[in-house]
Scaffold this motif. Structure first.
Motif, PDB file in Angstrom:
ATOM      1  N   UNK A 244       0.789  -1.223   0.000  1.00 58.76           N
ATOM      2  CA  UNK A 244       0.000   0.000   0.000  1.00 58.76           C
ATOM      3  C   UNK A 244       0.822   1.272   0.000  1.00 58.76           C
ATOM      4  N   UNK A 245       2.117   1.180   0.232  1.00 58.94           N
ATOM      5  CA  UNK A 245       2.960   2.372   0.212  1.00 58.94           C
ATOM      6  C   UNK A 245       3.139   2.900  -1.210  1.00 58.94           C
ATOM      7  N   UNK A 246       3.376   4.198  -1.273  1.00 55.72           N
ATOM      8  CA  UNK A 246       3.818   4.843  -2.513  1.00 55.72           C
ATOM      9  C   UNK A 246       5.270   5.260  -2.305  1.00 55.72           C
ATOM     10  N   UNK A 247       6.133   4.786  -3.179  1.00 53.49           N
ATOM     11  CA  UNK A 247       7.567   5.036  -3.045  1.00 53.49           C
ATOM     12  C   UNK A 247       8.021   5.932  -4.199  1.00 53.49           C
ATOM     13  N   UNK A 248       8.648   7.048  -3.836  1.00 52.29           N
ATOM     14  CA  UNK A 248       9.234   7.958  -4.817  1.00 52.29           C
ATOM     15  C   UNK A 248      10.710   7.603  -4.964  1.00 52.29           C
TER      16      UNK A 248
END
Length: 482
Positions: A244-248
């Motif tokens: 569920x994380x968004x990683x930049x």
């Protein structure tokens, strides 16, 4: 002809360091770029020490190079757009050095190139940079010293690091931010390699000469040792994520030698910026391609739990170190790699239908040629039939909008970089686009690239191929303001 895979040795598996969202000034090697006072007049915001360092790619492979602040890559430097900063550079080596601020719009004397008249950092001396950072986005700093036939100088060393220039806006909501540099090490001269990873061989070949020069090539530079940041695939700690994380991820191709394609198995990467500049049309892709010197910013949604490999799509390069493990919380299994769908890299998919920039007022034509063995043991390179420096050939009127047509009549894809300017991509191999701002563009194999830019930076501006050996042996020119 022997192919690259016949030369490469398989290395063990590794990792690259990670960084949490908005960790201030933390290099992915874990060493912070702490502000330091090294000059009596004013406390410096940052200090960079150029000195010998060791890089432990894995337990069995430790190499020696030159780096910044005891590490390679150097610390991530965070700056605020428009807010002046002072950077002191201390050179603890026996040779002069140059620090180039790639992608930043700075006066020539601060840009860090000898060709533009920037002062070097003297041996066992220091130099102070007083910078006003701009524009926002992912920039980087690196040595701009010429190496010629010395593979222990210039961009062959560990002298490189990220600069992140922050503005008022944020690239989007994300839970973790990473700075990942693709890197090759321990370069060597070879006359027996050919590129297996060149993405543009299937293009239309608009600039292929009717008669090819069949003279034997001079020596090129190769490598069989790779990493992401300072670790080879499988070494060090994995990048740890949660579902569920968004990683930049800010990707940088810090290679002095090659263009690279990479992917994260089991995931798509949404490209939001090229060379630090937001793209008009973000796209979700299975893999991305970076020329030497280019940066690509992506957002990855973590929604496929497991343990995966992020790395080079070329198997032998990935297994020789160019990769990192991505591990979801609670997952404990062997890292998995799956080949992404093979699609050609196309800048134009990120563009806009119409440009908001004024039309070009003048066109500059450039023809790139390689002279096999033209520099003794090495190849030499010509622009419009002439070697560097092209005295008075490219004289720019301040404020004028120019169109630069780059015709590549060689059998390499060249990442071309113009210092101290941003350019707008107008065409790749006849395919038109607009709105894509970059500072480095890959001109395809026997292909053509067209860019537009405004001559808004007084003084000298260096134009060159970002492959170190090509630049050293003539593939560069000086743009001059009238």
């Amino acid at each position: 002809m022997m192919k690259r895979r016949d030369l490469l040795k398989l290395a063990g598996i590794t990792l690259a360091g990670t960084g949490a969202r908005r960790l201030p000034l933390l290099a992915q090697t874990g060493v912070a770029a702490s502000p330091a006072s090294v000059a009596p007049a004013r406390k410096a915001d940052y200090t960079l020490h150029i000195a010998p360092v060791t890089v432990e790619l894995d337990r069995s492979h430790i190499l020696s190079t030159i780096g910044y602040n005891g590490v390679a890559p150097g610390p991530v430097l965070r700056m605020r757009e428009g807010k002046p900063v002072v950077v002191d550079v201390i050179n603890d080596t026996d040779t002069p050095e140059l620090v180039h601020w790639h992608g930043m719009l700075l006066p020539a004397e601060l840009d860090g190139t000898g060709e533009e008249g920037s002062p070097p950092v003297p041996p066992h001396g220091r130099h102070r940079f007083e910078l006003t950072p701009r524009p926002t986005g992912t920039r980087w700093y690196h040595s701009h010293a010429m190496a010629m036939d010395d593979l222990h100088k210039g961009s062959y060393t560990g002298q490189f690091g990220f600069v992140h220039v922050e503005g008022e806006s944020d690239p989007g909501q994300y839970d973790q931010e990473l700075f990942l540099a693709l890197r090759d090490w321990e370069p060597f001269f070879t006359g027996t390699m050919e590129d297996d990873d060149d993405d543009s061989h299937d293009g239309p070949l608009l600039e292929k000469p009717p008669t090819l020069n069949t003279d034997p090539d001079g020596l090129e530079v190769g490598s069989v040792t790779y990493s992401i940041n300072d670790k080879a695939l499988g070494s060090g700690e994995p990048i740890r994520v949660r579902e569920g994380q968004r990683v930049l991820i800010h990707f940088l191709n810090a290679s002095a030698i090659e263009n690279r394609r990479i992917a994260l198995a089991g995931h798509k990467m949404r490209v939001i910026a090229l060379d630090g500049n937001p793209v008009p049309s973000p796209q979700s892709l299975d893999s991305i391609f970076l020329g030497a010197g280019e940066r690509v910013d992506v957002i990855i949604e973590m929604k496929n739990p497991g343990v995966w490999v992020l790395g080079a799509t070329e198997k032998v390069v990935r297994e020789s170190g160019l990769g990192v493990i991505v591990e979801y919380a609670g997952q404990h299994r062997q890292p998995l790699w799956t080949d992404p769908q093979k699609t050609a890299w196309d800048y134009t998919i990120f563009g806009a239908v119409n440009s908001n920039a004024p039309p070009p007022q003048q066109t500059l034509e450039m023809i790139f040629e390689k002279i096999p063995g033209g520099a003794g043991k090495f190849n030499s390179w010509l622009i419009n039939g002439k070697p560097y420096p092209h005295e008075q050939e490219f004289v720019l009127q301040q404020g004028m909008r120019y169109r630069l047509v780059m015709r590549n009549r060689t059998d390499d894809a060249h990442p071309m970089h113009l210092h101290r300017h941003l350019w707008e991509l107008a065409e790749i191999n006849g395919k038109k686009t607009s709105g894509i701002l970059k500072d480095t563009v890959i001109v395809p194999y026997y292909g053509r690239a067209v860019v537009d830019f405004t001559a808004d930076q007084p003084g000298l501006s260096l134009f060159h191929c970002h492959i170190q050996q090509h630049m050293d042996y003539g593939f560069k020119a000086l743009f001059r303001s009238a």
